[in-house]
Motif scaffolding. Structure first.
Motif, mmCIF file in Angstrom:
data_model
loop_
_atom_site.group_PDB
_atom_site.id
_atom_site.type_symbol
_atom_site.label_atom_id
_atom_site.label_comp_id
_atom_site.label_asym_id
_atom_site.label_seq_id
_atom_site.Cartn_x
_atom_site.Cartn_y
_atom_site.Cartn_z
ATOM 1 N N THR A 38 0.834 -1.201 0.000
ATOM 2 C CA THR A 38 0.000 0.000 0.000
ATOM 3 C C THR A 38 0.870 1.255 0.000
ATOM 4 O O THR A 38 2.070 1.192 0.263
ATOM 5 C CB THR A 38 -0.928 0.035 1.240
ATOM 6 O OG1 THR A 38 -0.126 0.067 2.430
ATOM 7 C CG2 THR A 38 -1.846 -1.168 1.275
ATOM 8 N N PRO A 40 1.216 5.276 1.690
ATOM 9 C CA PRO A 40 0.839 5.864 2.976
ATOM 10 C C PRO A 40 -0.622 6.322 2.973
ATOM 11 O O PRO A 40 -1.136 6.818 1.976
ATOM 12 C CB PRO A 40 1.785 7.059 3.113
ATOM 13 C CG PRO A 40 2.977 6.678 2.287
ATOM 14 C CD PRO A 40 2.420 5.888 1.131
ATOM 15 N N GLN A 42 -3.283 4.683 2.748
ATOM 16 C CA GLN A 42 -4.230 3.783 2.087
ATOM 17 C C GLN A 42 -4.883 2.897 3.141
ATOM 18 O O GLN A 42 -4.219 2.391 4.040
ATOM 19 C CB GLN A 42 -3.487 2.927 1.044
ATOM 20 C CG GLN A 42 -4.393 2.042 0.223
ATOM 21 C CD GLN A 42 -3.610 1.305 -0.871
ATOM 22 O OE1 GLN A 42 -2.554 1.763 -1.331
ATOM 23 N NE2 GLN A 42 -4.113 0.158 -1.270
ATOM 24 N N ARG A 114 -1.900 0.357 9.360
ATOM 25 C CA ARG A 114 -0.664 1.024 8.957
ATOM 26 C C ARG A 114 -0.381 0.682 7.493
ATOM 27 O O ARG A 114 -1.024 -0.182 6.915
ATOM 28 C CB ARG A 114 0.508 0.580 9.824
ATOM 29 C CG ARG A 114 0.751 -0.923 9.744
ATOM 30 C CD ARG A 114 1.924 -1.375 10.606
ATOM 31 N NE ARG A 114 2.074 -2.804 10.585
ATOM 32 C CZ ARG A 114 2.581 -3.511 9.589
ATOM 33 N NH1 ARG A 114 3.000 -2.904 8.490
ATOM 34 N NH2 ARG A 114 2.682 -4.815 9.650
ATOM 35 N N GLN A 115 0.598 1.341 6.923
ATOM 36 C CA GLN A 115 1.024 1.038 5.561
ATOM 37 C C GLN A 115 1.654 -0.354 5.534
ATOM 38 O O GLN A 115 2.408 -0.728 6.439
ATOM 39 C CB GLN A 115 2.043 2.071 5.081
ATOM 40 C CG GLN A 115 2.524 1.819 3.669
ATOM 41 C CD GLN A 115 3.558 2.841 3.211
ATOM 42 O OE1 GLN A 115 3.997 3.702 3.963
ATOM 43 N NE2 GLN A 115 3.943 2.746 1.952
ATOM 44 N N LYS A 117 4.283 -2.548 3.583
ATOM 45 C CA LYS A 117 5.402 -2.290 2.680
ATOM 46 C C LYS A 117 5.955 -3.576 2.092
ATOM 47 O O LYS A 117 5.981 -4.618 2.751
ATOM 48 C CB LYS A 117 6.508 -1.552 3.432
ATOM 49 C CG LYS A 117 6.070 -0.192 3.942
ATOM 50 C CD LYS A 117 7.175 0.480 4.702
ATOM 51 C CE LYS A 117 6.706 1.825 5.261
ATOM 52 N NZ LYS A 117 7.760 2.458 6.054
#
Length: 155
Positions: A38, A40, A42, A114-115, A117
């Motif tokens: 995702t 930031p 999202q 949270r994002q 990664k």
């Protein structure tokens, strides 16, 4: 008399071995699970994989601590428009691979905390119910793939 005792002991060992094997064997085999990364802020993303059940079963739910809600979704054409909607589960026919992929069935992670990664590993639990009504949990560690990632083999 001795033969009878030996036969009963052998039957007991076989049933114990079968029980131990059934507890070790997962109810569903999961192949190539992944989650789309995702950006930031999202709040949603998808999880994709291939599921194969040895016996007929149904995927009922999924959960992960990375999301506030997790839903099973289906994308399908309605007229000229592709629409996505939640479903109450996915049938897993015995011995047949079921793909959870973009454009079809998939798992939606909503209200992300949270994002996510690329390169991270996200814990996920699938809840599966057999034809006998017994529920089983399948615990996974799912890698996060890049935004532009597309799985090989259609899932």
């Amino acid at each position: 008399m001795f033969k009878r005792i030996a036969l009963l002991a052998a039957a007991g060992l076989l049933s114990t071995a079968a029980l131990a094997q059934s507890q070790v064997q997962p109810s569903v085999n999961v192949v190539d699970p992944w989650i789309r990364a995702t950006v930031p802020a999202q709040k949603a993303t998808g999880a994709f994989m291939q599921l194969k059940a040895a016996k007929a079963a149904r995927l009922l739910a999924a959960s992960t601590p990375a999301a506030g809600r997790v839903e099973i979704h289906q994308m399908e054409m309605q007229g000229q428009t592709m629409r996505m909607h939640a479903v109450d589960g996915i049938d897993l026919p015995a011995g047949q691979a079921v793909n959870l992929a973009s454009g079809g069935y998939h798992i939606m992670l909503l209200d992300l905390k949270r994002q996510l990664k690329e390169g991270e590993q996200v814990p996920m639990t699938l809840t599966v119910q057999g034809a006998d009504g017994k529920r089983d949990s399948v615990n996974l560690t799912v890698p996060v793939k890049p935004l532009a990632y597309s799985a090989q083999g259609g899932h």
